[in-house]
Design an enzyme around this catalytic site. Structure first.
Site, PDB file in Angstrom:
ATOM      1  N   SER A   1       0.930  -1.274   0.107  1.00 17.85           N
ATOM      2  CA  SER A   1      -0.101   0.077  -0.045  1.00 17.85           C
ATOM      3  C   SER A   1       0.880   1.278   0.114  1.00 17.85           C
ATOM      4  O   SER A   1       1.691   1.423  -1.021  1.00 17.85           O
ATOM      5  CB  SER A   1      -0.908   0.110   1.104  1.00 17.85           C
ATOM      6  OG  SER A   1      -1.906   0.971   1.052  1.00 17.85           O
TER       7      SER A   1
ATOM      8  N   HIS B   1      -9.073  -3.819  -0.993  1.00 19.82           N
ATOM      9  CA  HIS B   1      -7.676  -3.173  -0.619  1.00 19.82           C
ATOM     10  C   HIS B   1      -7.309  -4.037   0.681  1.00 19.82           C
ATOM     11  O   HIS B   1      -7.683  -4.159   1.780  1.00 19.82           O
ATOM     12  CB  HIS B   1      -7.649  -1.844  -0.259  1.00 19.82           C
ATOM     13  CG  HIS B   1      -6.355  -1.128   0.076  1.00 19.82           C
ATOM     14  ND1 HIS B   1      -5.276  -1.150  -0.888  1.00 19.82           N
ATOM     15  CD2 HIS B   1      -5.913  -0.811   0.969  1.00 19.82           C
ATOM     16  CE1 HIS B   1      -4.134  -0.726  -0.473  1.00 19.82           C
ATOM     17  NE2 HIS B   1      -4.431  -0.527   0.680  1.00 19.82           N
TER      18      HIS B   1
ATOM     19  N   ASP C   1      -9.977  -3.191  -5.632  1.00 15.72           N
ATOM     20  CA  ASP C   1      -9.193  -2.289  -4.740  1.00 15.72           C
ATOM     21  C   ASP C   1      -9.251  -0.730  -5.409  1.00 15.72           C
ATOM     22  O   ASP C   1      -9.112  -0.693  -6.785  1.00 15.72           O
ATOM     23  CB  ASP C   1      -7.476  -2.653  -4.899  1.00 15.72           C
ATOM     24  CG  ASP C   1      -6.733  -2.198  -3.969  1.00 15.72           C
ATOM     25  OD1 ASP C   1      -6.708  -0.715  -3.625  1.00 15.72           O
ATOM     26  OD2 ASP C   1      -6.136  -2.693  -3.359  1.00 15.72           O
TER      27      ASP C   1
END
Length: 324
Positions: A160, A286, A256
């Site tokens: 991320s 996500h 996502d």
């Protein structure tokens, strides 16, 4: 702005096993969307879930040490206890640039220590908004220098926001003439500061990080510069030229918020002649593999990353390994 699929977080697009787990994740999670008023609570919630040093040691199967770079960046270093490591992975945690910790997101990286015989170095980089860009990127590049002094073969990896910083570290290494990287492993990386909500767009209930959260994270990092032409490519790698970079692995869930910018980054790497493997996991929101680690798609995603890293390191087998 990066083109995006308008329905990739609708409930019917989520993997059924992941979708069934979402109510529990939301009930146990932070307030949505993330704001300045909820950031402290979100950080506290995340801190309560960070594994201890004893957890990371796995009953003595992994040696855990704490070090500090010359510039003062704290590091957690996970190594095989029985001998020299074959390579090092600089692993950078996620948290939207505003949260997270060096001991977080290390489940898969700890598996790499046991399964692949690598050392994992995880930096405690400075967080926004207290420390805006370039503080975090500077810390991660310093961690790369520390790692490269001790290991001949280094791969940078991140999840991320950590995927952003891993990509930025690869860009910095290219543009500053080293240290050389063997590869970059980017998991659902946060790459583009222009991925923000449309006017009137509601928060996404079927995601763990949406465009409203993204707006907060990028604004914390960049302030009023977010979204302008003056944003550094080392802050938002989606803006960077990508020629001359090391081989890359990218993966992202089809649900996502970063789907479109990650696929676009892979396409640009291919166009620039950079070896890149891309996986889009059907129905993944996500960070799905952290929230629902036993789901079949989560198991498959972890296996694919490990397989890529193994193949990358096997191809470099025979290079001498330095140790401090």
């Amino acid at each position: 702005m990066t083109e995006r699929h308008p329905r990739h977080t609708a409930p019917e697009t989520i993997d059924p096993v992941l979708l069934a787990a979402l109510p529990g994740l939301r009930a146990a999670g932070r307030a949505r969307p993330l704001t300045a008023g909820t950031l402290a609570a979100a950080r506290a919630l995340g801190a309560a879930e960070v594994p201890t040093v004893a957890d990371l040691a796995r009953g003595g199967r992994i040696r855990v040490e704490e070090h500090t770079t010359a510039s003062g960046v704290p590091l957690y270093v996970l190594s095989p206890p029985g001998g020299p490591a074959r390579a090092a992975v600089l692993h950078i945690h996620g948290g939207g640039m505003v949260a997270g910790a060096a001991r977080a997101d290390l489940t898969l990286a700890s598996d790499w220590v046991e399964q692949l015989g690598v050392t994992v170095v995880s930096p405690e980089y400075r967080l926004a908004p207290e420390h805006p860009f370039p503080a975090g990127a500077d810390d991660c590049f310093a961690a790369l220098g520390w790692t490269a002094e001790r290991h001949a073969t280094v791969v940078v990896a991140g999840v991320s926001a950590g995927g952003n910083l891993a990509a930025a570290t690869a860009l910095l290494a290219r543009d500053r003439g080293g240290p050389a990287l063997a590869g970059q492993l980017l998991v659902c990386p946060m790459l583009d500061d222009r991925t923000v909500p449309e006017p009137g767009e509601p928060p996404e209930l079927h995601n763990t990080w949406d465009r409203w959260d993204n707006l907060f994270g990028w604004t914390a990092l960049l302030g009023d510069a977010r979204g302008t032409a003056g944003v550094s490519p080392y802050a938002a790698p989606a803006r960077a030229r990508v020629d001359g970079l090391p081989p890359a692995y990218l993966d992202v869930g089809s649900a996502d918020v970063f789907l479109d910018e990650d696929v676009a980054y892979a396409r640009r790497l291919w166009a620039a002649g950079v070896a890149c493997e891309l996986h889009v996991w059907a129905g993944g929101f996500h960070g799905f593999e952290f929230g629902v680690p036993d789901a079949p798609v989560s198991v498959a995603a972890r296996r694919a990353r490990t397989d890529w890293l193994r193949r990358l390191l096997d191809a470099r087998q025979g290079e001498p390994e330095r140790r401090a």
